[in-house]
Design an enzyme around this catalytic site. Sequence first.
Site, PDB file in Angstrom:
ATOM      1  N   ARG A   1      94.765  55.971  46.844  1.00 17.84           N
ATOM      2  CA  ARG A   1      94.663  55.708  45.404  1.00 17.84           C
ATOM      3  C   ARG A   1      95.961  55.136  44.847  1.00 17.84           C
ATOM      4  O   ARG A   1      95.938  54.321  43.920  1.00 17.84           O
ATOM      5  CB  ARG A   1      94.265  56.974  44.656  1.00 17.84           C
ATOM      6  CG  ARG A   1      92.777  57.244  44.807  1.00 17.84           C
ATOM      7  CD  ARG A   1      92.341  58.461  44.032  1.00 17.84           C
ATOM      8  NE  ARG A   1      90.890  58.481  43.930  1.00 17.84           N
ATOM      9  CZ  ARG A   1      90.197  59.498  43.452  1.00 17.84           C
ATOM     10  NH1 ARG A   1      90.814  60.583  43.039  1.00 17.84           N
ATOM     11  NH2 ARG A   1      88.881  59.436  43.383  1.00 17.84           N
TER      12      ARG A   1
ATOM     13  N   GLY B   1      82.518  60.280  41.915  1.00 16.14           N
ATOM     14  CA  GLY B   1      81.512  60.396  40.857  1.00 16.14           C
ATOM     15  C   GLY B   1      81.400  59.120  40.041  1.00 16.14           C
ATOM     16  O   GLY B   1      80.300  58.707  39.666  1.00 16.14           O
TER      17      GLY B   1
ATOM     18  N   LYS C   1      76.190  68.271  48.974  1.00 18.84           N
ATOM     19  CA  LYS C   1      75.166  68.790  48.061  1.00 18.84           C
ATOM     20  C   LYS C   1      74.226  67.706  47.585  1.00 18.84           C
ATOM     21  O   LYS C   1      74.662  66.681  47.065  1.00 18.84           O
ATOM     22  CB  LYS C   1      75.844  69.411  46.832  1.00 18.84           C
ATOM     23  CG  LYS C   1      76.517  70.734  47.134  1.00 18.84           C
ATOM     24  CD  LYS C   1      76.929  71.440  45.850  1.00 18.84           C
ATOM     25  CE  LYS C   1      75.718  71.991  45.115  1.00 18.84           C
ATOM     26  NZ  LYS C   1      76.090  72.648  43.854  1.00 18.84           N
TER      27      LYS C   1
ATOM     28  N   GLY D   1      84.677  60.143  47.558  1.00 17.30           N
ATOM     29  CA  GLY D   1      86.007  60.548  48.021  1.00 17.30           C
ATOM     30  C   GLY D   1      86.030  60.908  49.497  1.00 17.30           C
ATOM     31  O   GLY D   1      86.901  60.447  50.241  1.00 17.30           O
TER      32      GLY D   1
HETATM   33  P1  ADP Z   1      81.603  62.195  49.061  1.00 19.37           P
HETATM   34  O1  ADP Z   1      82.910  62.789  48.547  1.00 19.37           O
HETATM   35  O2  ADP Z   1      81.832  61.073  50.012  1.00 19.37           O
HETATM   36  O3  ADP Z   1      80.654  61.857  47.954  1.00 19.37           O
HETATM   37  P2  ADP Z   1      80.499  64.810  49.438  1.00 19.37           P
HETATM   38  O4  ADP Z   1      81.602  65.406  48.654  1.00 19.37           O
HETATM   39  O5  ADP Z   1      79.145  64.792  48.866  1.00 19.37           O
HETATM   40  O6  ADP Z   1      80.895  63.334  49.938  1.00 19.37           O
HETATM   41  O7  ADP Z   1      80.347  65.605  50.827  1.00 19.37           O
HETATM   42  C1  ADP Z   1      81.383  65.706  51.750  1.00 19.37           C
HETATM   43  C2  ADP Z   1      81.290  67.021  52.490  1.00 19.37           C
HETATM   44  O8  ADP Z   1      80.002  67.195  53.068  1.00 19.37           O
HETATM   45  C3  ADP Z   1      82.280  67.100  53.638  1.00 19.37           C
HETATM   46  O9  ADP Z   1      83.239  68.065  53.338  1.00 19.37           O
HETATM   47  C4  ADP Z   1      81.411  67.498  54.829  1.00 19.37           C
HETATM   48  O10 ADP Z   1      82.015  68.480  55.646  1.00 19.37           O
HETATM   49  C5  ADP Z   1      80.167  68.039  54.178  1.00 19.37           C
HETATM   50  N1  ADP Z   1      79.015  68.000  55.074  1.00 19.37           N
HETATM   51  C6  ADP Z   1      78.508  66.940  55.725  1.00 19.37           C
HETATM   52  N2  ADP Z   1      77.475  67.309  56.511  1.00 19.37           N
HETATM   53  C7  ADP Z   1      77.312  68.640  56.361  1.00 19.37           C
HETATM   54  C8  ADP Z   1      76.412  69.601  56.906  1.00 19.37           C
HETATM   55  N3  ADP Z   1      75.456  69.268  57.783  1.00 19.37           N
HETATM   56  N4  ADP Z   1      76.554  70.887  56.513  1.00 19.37           N
HETATM   57  C9  ADP Z   1      77.509  71.227  55.630  1.00 19.37           C
HETATM   58  N5  ADP Z   1      78.391  70.370  55.072  1.00 19.37           N
HETATM   59  C10 ADP Z   1      78.287  69.083  55.428  1.00 19.37           C
HETATM   60 MG    MG Z   2      83.428  64.784  47.870  1.00 18.99          MG
END
Ligand code: ADP
Ligand code: MG
Length: 402
Positions: free
Chosen positions: A41, A382, A202, A359
Site C-alpha cells: 500500500r 471491501g 466468510k 487484502g
Molecule cells: P480477502 O481479504 O482476499 O477478501 P478473506 O478475508 O475473505 O479474503 O479470506 C481470507 C481468509 O480465508 C484467509 O485467512 C484464509 O486462511 C481463510 N480461508 C480460506 N479457506 C479457508 C477454509 N477452507 N477454512 C477456513 N478459512 C479459510
Molecule cells: Mg481479508
Amino acid sequence: MAKRGIDGLGELRGKRVLCRVDFNVPLEGSGKDRRVGDDYRLESTLPTLRRLLDAGARVILCSHLGRPKGRDPELSLAPVGARLGELLEREVRFVDEVVGERATRASQELQDGQVLLLENTRFEPGEKKNDPELAKRFAALADLYVNDAFGASHRADATVAGVPQLLPGAAGDLVLSELRELAPLRDGSAARPLAVVLGGAKLADKIPVLEALIPRVDKILIGGGMAYTFMKAMGKPIGGSRFDAETVEAAGQILEKARERSRQGQQMLLLPRDHVVARSPDDVTGYSVVEQIPDDLMALDVGPATIADYVKQLAGVKTVFWNGPLGVFEKQPFHLGTHYVASFLAWRKHETKTIVGGGDSAAAARALGLAEHMHWVSTGGGASLEYVEGQDLPGLSALPDV
Ligand code: ADP
Ligand code: MG
C-alpha cells in the site's frame, strides 16, 4: 463520469495539500520494534506523493491504521512514516497528533516539497462518525485535498467523505488507476468470457457482490471457507469445516439464482469436488484428500481434482476477477489450491486479464511471487468489492468530476 485528478488542481507550488492515503498496513513486532510487514500500500501511493512533492506542494498525509479505541501507542503511524521515508528517499516528518496545536504548527512549518505524516486519524473519535467539526479542523490544515486512499473510500469517515466537502479536491493517481482497472467489472464492459474466482473466509461478507455478479459474469468458481456454507445449504456433509450458520439460507438462494442462469447453458457456479482435510489448520502433516468430508475433519483447501477442473474452466476465459484465497494459504500445504490456480492465471497473463481484489488475496499473490504477473492487484478489500458491485463509495462521490 471520470474524477478530477491532480492535474485539475492548478498550481501546487507553495500549496498545502492534505492527502488521505491508505496506510492501514500490517505491522510486525511490538513496542519500539514495530515495523511495516507489507509495503504494497505504501508503494502504490508513491507516484501520487512524488508528483505532489516534485510540483512543490507541501504534503500533509493522513490515514487510519487498525481499529483503535482512542489513542493506542501500538497503532501509532510512526513506524509507517519511517518506512515511507525509506521508500520515498526523503525525510517524512511525523507529528504524534491528528489535529491540534502541534499538528497545526508542524503543517505550517512545512516548506515546498516537504512531507508530514499526521498520527492515526482513528485516534480521534469523530473520524469514524464523520464529525463535521473534526472535518473542519482537518481542512484548516491545508489549501487542497487529494484522496489516494482507494482502500478506505467505502468508509464515510471525516478524512474520506467530510474534508472533500470543505476543500478543493481531486483523486490521486492510485485512485484513478483503481477506477480505470475495476470499472469494466462494474459496468459490464470487461472482455468475455468473464470468470470470477471467489474464496476467502466468510460467505456473509461476499453475498452482495455474488448477487450483483451472477447476472453479469459467465462463470463463478468457489473455493475457500465460503464453499462449505454452500455445501451446507445443499445438505452435503462438511464435517468440522468452517461455515456461517446465519448465511446458509442466503447461500441456498444464490445457488437457486445461479441454477436459473445456468439453464441456458452449462452450470455457471461451481463448488469444489474434492478437499484437503485435516484435524485443524495446524495439522500440517496429517492431511488427506477426500471427496466426502469425514465428521471429525475440516476442509482447509480445494483438492487436486477441483484444481484441475477450475483450471480447465479458466482456460478460454478473457477476464478473471479473483477475490479470496481458495484455502488457508497462510499454512503450507493448504496454500496449494491458491498457488496452482494463481500460477495458471500468471502463465496465461497474455490471454487472460486477471484482476485481484481483497487484502488476503493480494497478500497471497505477493507471497507466491505472482502479483507482478497479474494484470491488476487492487489495494482495496471491501472497497474493491463494493465498487465492483456497483455501490457508490462515499469517498469517491465526495470528489468532483472532471
Ligand atoms: P480477502 O481479504 O482476499 O477478501 P478473506 O478475508 O475473505 O479474503 O479470506 C481470507 C481468509 O480465508 C484467509 O485467512 C484464509 O486462511 C481463510 N480461508 C480460506 N479457506 C479457508 C477454509 N477452507 N477454512 C477456513 N478459512 C479459510
Ligand atoms: Mg481479508
